[in-house]
Design an enzyme around this catalytic site. Structure first.
Site, PDB file in Angstrom:
ATOM      1  N   ASP A 191       7.421  33.623 -10.026  1.00 38.20           N
ATOM      2  CA  ASP A 191       6.403  34.047 -10.971  1.00 38.20           C
ATOM      3  C   ASP A 191       7.061  34.565 -12.257  1.00 38.20           C
ATOM      4  O   ASP A 191       8.094  35.237 -12.206  1.00 38.20           O
ATOM      5  CB  ASP A 191       5.558  35.153 -10.324  1.00 38.20           C
ATOM      6  CG  ASP A 191       4.383  35.584 -11.167  1.00 38.20           C
ATOM      7  OD1 ASP A 191       3.487  34.754 -11.377  1.00 38.20           O
ATOM      8  OD2 ASP A 191       4.371  36.742 -11.614  1.00 38.20           O
ATOM      9  N   GLU A 256       7.821  29.440 -12.838  1.00 39.15           N
ATOM     10  CA  GLU A 256       6.690  29.444 -13.769  1.00 39.15           C
ATOM     11  C   GLU A 256       7.163  29.989 -15.115  1.00 39.15           C
ATOM     12  O   GLU A 256       7.559  31.146 -15.226  1.00 39.15           O
ATOM     13  CB  GLU A 256       5.556  30.334 -13.248  1.00 39.15           C
ATOM     14  CG  GLU A 256       4.409  30.463 -14.231  1.00 39.15           C
ATOM     15  CD  GLU A 256       3.590  31.732 -14.045  1.00 39.15           C
ATOM     16  OE1 GLU A 256       2.383  31.681 -14.308  1.00 39.15           O
ATOM     17  OE2 GLU A 256       4.160  32.777 -13.653  1.00 39.15           O
TER      18      GLU A 256
END
Length: 538
Positions: A191, A256
């Site tokens: 993330d 990401e």
């Protein structure tokens, strides 16, 4: 193909209204029936759930909402048993303010973990150390009275940023990743992978060159965010992560990249360059409202040019953005036509592709009232911002079961009629359903040498046509997509035949594409297949 599971909303096994690991195990046959190779789990770690698990209070335990470590091990074993891998969302840039590390860090300025988080003194007038904004509104700094200092948070104030300039922090984070690899996990979805390292000199960001229209949450975009993220030191930590995964067999990392516009493609290139960074990267580039041939071509060609040795990951929806058939509704003949067109496009893209749970049903964004919201972003900025709850509502399994078979209790978010109408059991028996279209399209991609491994060359056609060629040694496909609701006709020279799932007709050298139509043209690579004419059909 990677299938994203948002565990809260996939399947509840104990009636508390929240999905869990045992529920995912129960529904593994559905995921397997799509042809998925890998499952990506959104966070299931111990958390106060202020940001639905993206605020971790223990990196090495499962939150009781979702089950136990034994349940996690059972899920890994069950997925491996049907030939699928499992990766988890690792939220490494920040923790919860309830994490023991942060509790110790905030207790004083001289304890062993005092600099495990990003602390700074106020400016002489008491204002924050820099002008950096939080994604959730307001400054990215929160004043703490105990230490008399500010701490950095790129997201909620309850999500303090870890200090990756501290070697002890890096070692601790790497140890948590090793913990899960030892349990049989197959890799990580990292993330906000470009947020790990901040500018050590705490320089304020300059204003953005092109300022967006200021809305409730757009202050972040008012700056060139060059000092609060995407720092060059980030790459050094990614090399350490890669060294860790390389010590294990067949482990994958996809990061990401939290960036918009062309810069996101540049970062994808940087973060996958060579063999010592990420295996794959994906960005928000295709998660935006942009729906033009030029946009999709720019994303793919930008990666081809900037990262010739990298590997991209493309998806149209996830847990943070409105579902794409709703997001692109202005370009659609109808909802199902857009669902099929977007599926056909995605399955034709070079690289790894991902789908988000419910996407295979053609699921649309859920309209929620204020009293139904749980998302901190929506609760703060309503009604200007609808938040992320609309794409997180429960999976719909059985049309006639309470809460669509998701739970025997009251779901954490409601199941509404438009979503219920797309239940799995209603689509299962319908050969023309969106669900069965996804199955056919995924199967065709897997069986096609051109789509599974062929290189991409774009064709120069005017909007709204996206066209490219995928070429492998055993097959050449020309892929053509009409991104508008108006029908068009293309004139072809050369021999070709329609292949795989399509929404088009081909006769007499003329390819007719209805609104949102698409075609994969199979032809001998030794023969020319040119598109000579373009016209809007009557």
């Amino acid at each position: 193909m990677i299938y994203q599971v948002y565990p809260r909303s996939f399947q509840d096994s104990d009636g508390d209204g929240i999905g869990d690991l045992q529920g995912i195990i129960r529904r593994l046959p559905h995921i397997a029936s799509l042809g998925a190779d890998c499952i990506w789990l959104s966070p299931v770690f111990l958390s106060p759930q202020k940001d639905m698990g993206y605020d971790v209070s223990d990196y090495c335990d499962i939150d009781p909402l979702f089950g136990t470590l034994a349940d996690f091990d059972a899920l890994i074993a069950a997925a491996h048993g049907v030939g699928m891998r499992v990766i988890t969302d690792q939220v490494l840039s920040h923790s919860s303010d309830q994490h023991p590390w942060f509790r110790e860090s905030r207790a004083s300025r001289d304890n062993p973990k005092a600099d495990w988080y990003v602390w700074a003194d106020p400016m002489p007038d008491g204002s924050p150390p820099t002008n950096w904004h939080s994604h959730f509104g307001g400054p990215a700094w929160e004043f703490d009275a105990t230490r008399g200092q500010y701490y950095l948070h790129n997201f909620l104030a309850s999500q303090p940023d870890l200090n990756f300039h501290n070697p002890g922090v890096q070692e601790a984070i790497l140890a948590t990743c090793e913990f899960w690899l030892q349990r049989g996990l197959d890799g990580f979805r990292l993330d906000t992978v470009n947020y790990y390292v901040h500018d050590a000199l705490l320089r304020s960001n300059p204003p953005a060159e092109a300022r967006p229209q200021v809305m409730a949450t757009d202050l972040y975009g008012m700056q060139r965010n060059i000092y609060n993220k995407s720092r060059p030191e980030n790459l050094a930590f990614l090399r350490r992560l890669r060294q860790l995964t390389d010590r294990h067999d067949d482990i994958m990392m996809v990061g990401e990249v939290g960036e918009m516009g062309d810069r996101s493609i540049e970062l994808m290139a940087e973060y996958t360059a060579g063999r010592d960074h990420l295996h794959m990267a994906y960005s928000f580039a295709m998660l935006s409202p942009d729906f033009t041939a030029a946009h999709f071509r720019r994303c793919i060609e930008g990666f081809q040019t900037g990262a010739p040795d990298g590997h991209p990951y493309w998806s149209f929806s996830n847990h943070d953005v409105p579902r794409h058939p709703s997001r692109w509704a202005d370009h659609a003949v109808d909802h199902d036509a857009m669902a099929r067109l977007s599926c056909a496009m995605l399955m034709a893209f070079e690289g790894t592709i991902g789908i988000y749970q419910g996407e295979e049903l053609g699921q649309e964004e859920t309209a929620l009232d204020y009293h139904e919201l749980t998302d901190a972003q929506a609760l703060r900025f309503w009604p200007a911002v609808k938040g992320r709850d609309g794409c997180r509502t429960p999976m719909v399994w059985e049309a006639d079961a309470p809460h669509a078979g998701f739970s025997t209790g009251t779901p954490w978010l409601p199941v509404k009629a438009p979503q219920l109408a797309r239940a799995v059991d209603r689509q299962q028996a319908d050969p023309d359903s969106v669900l069965n279209f996804y199955r056919r399209a995924i199967a065709f991609r897997k069986a096609s040498p051109a789509l599974s491994g062929g290189r991409t060359t774009f064709l120069d056609l005017p909007e709204p046509v996206l066209a490219f060629r995928r070429a492998a040694a055993d097959q050449v496909l020309t892929c053509v997509f009409n991104l508008s609701p108006a029908p068009i006709v293309l004139g072809l020279t050369g021999d070709a035949a329609l292949a795989g799932p399509h929404a088009a007709t081909l006769a007499g050298g003329r390819l007719r594409l209805p609104g949102n139509g698409f075609a994969l043209l199979d032809h001998d690579g030794a023969l020319a297949l040119d598109i000579k004419t373009f016209e809007h059909a009557d």
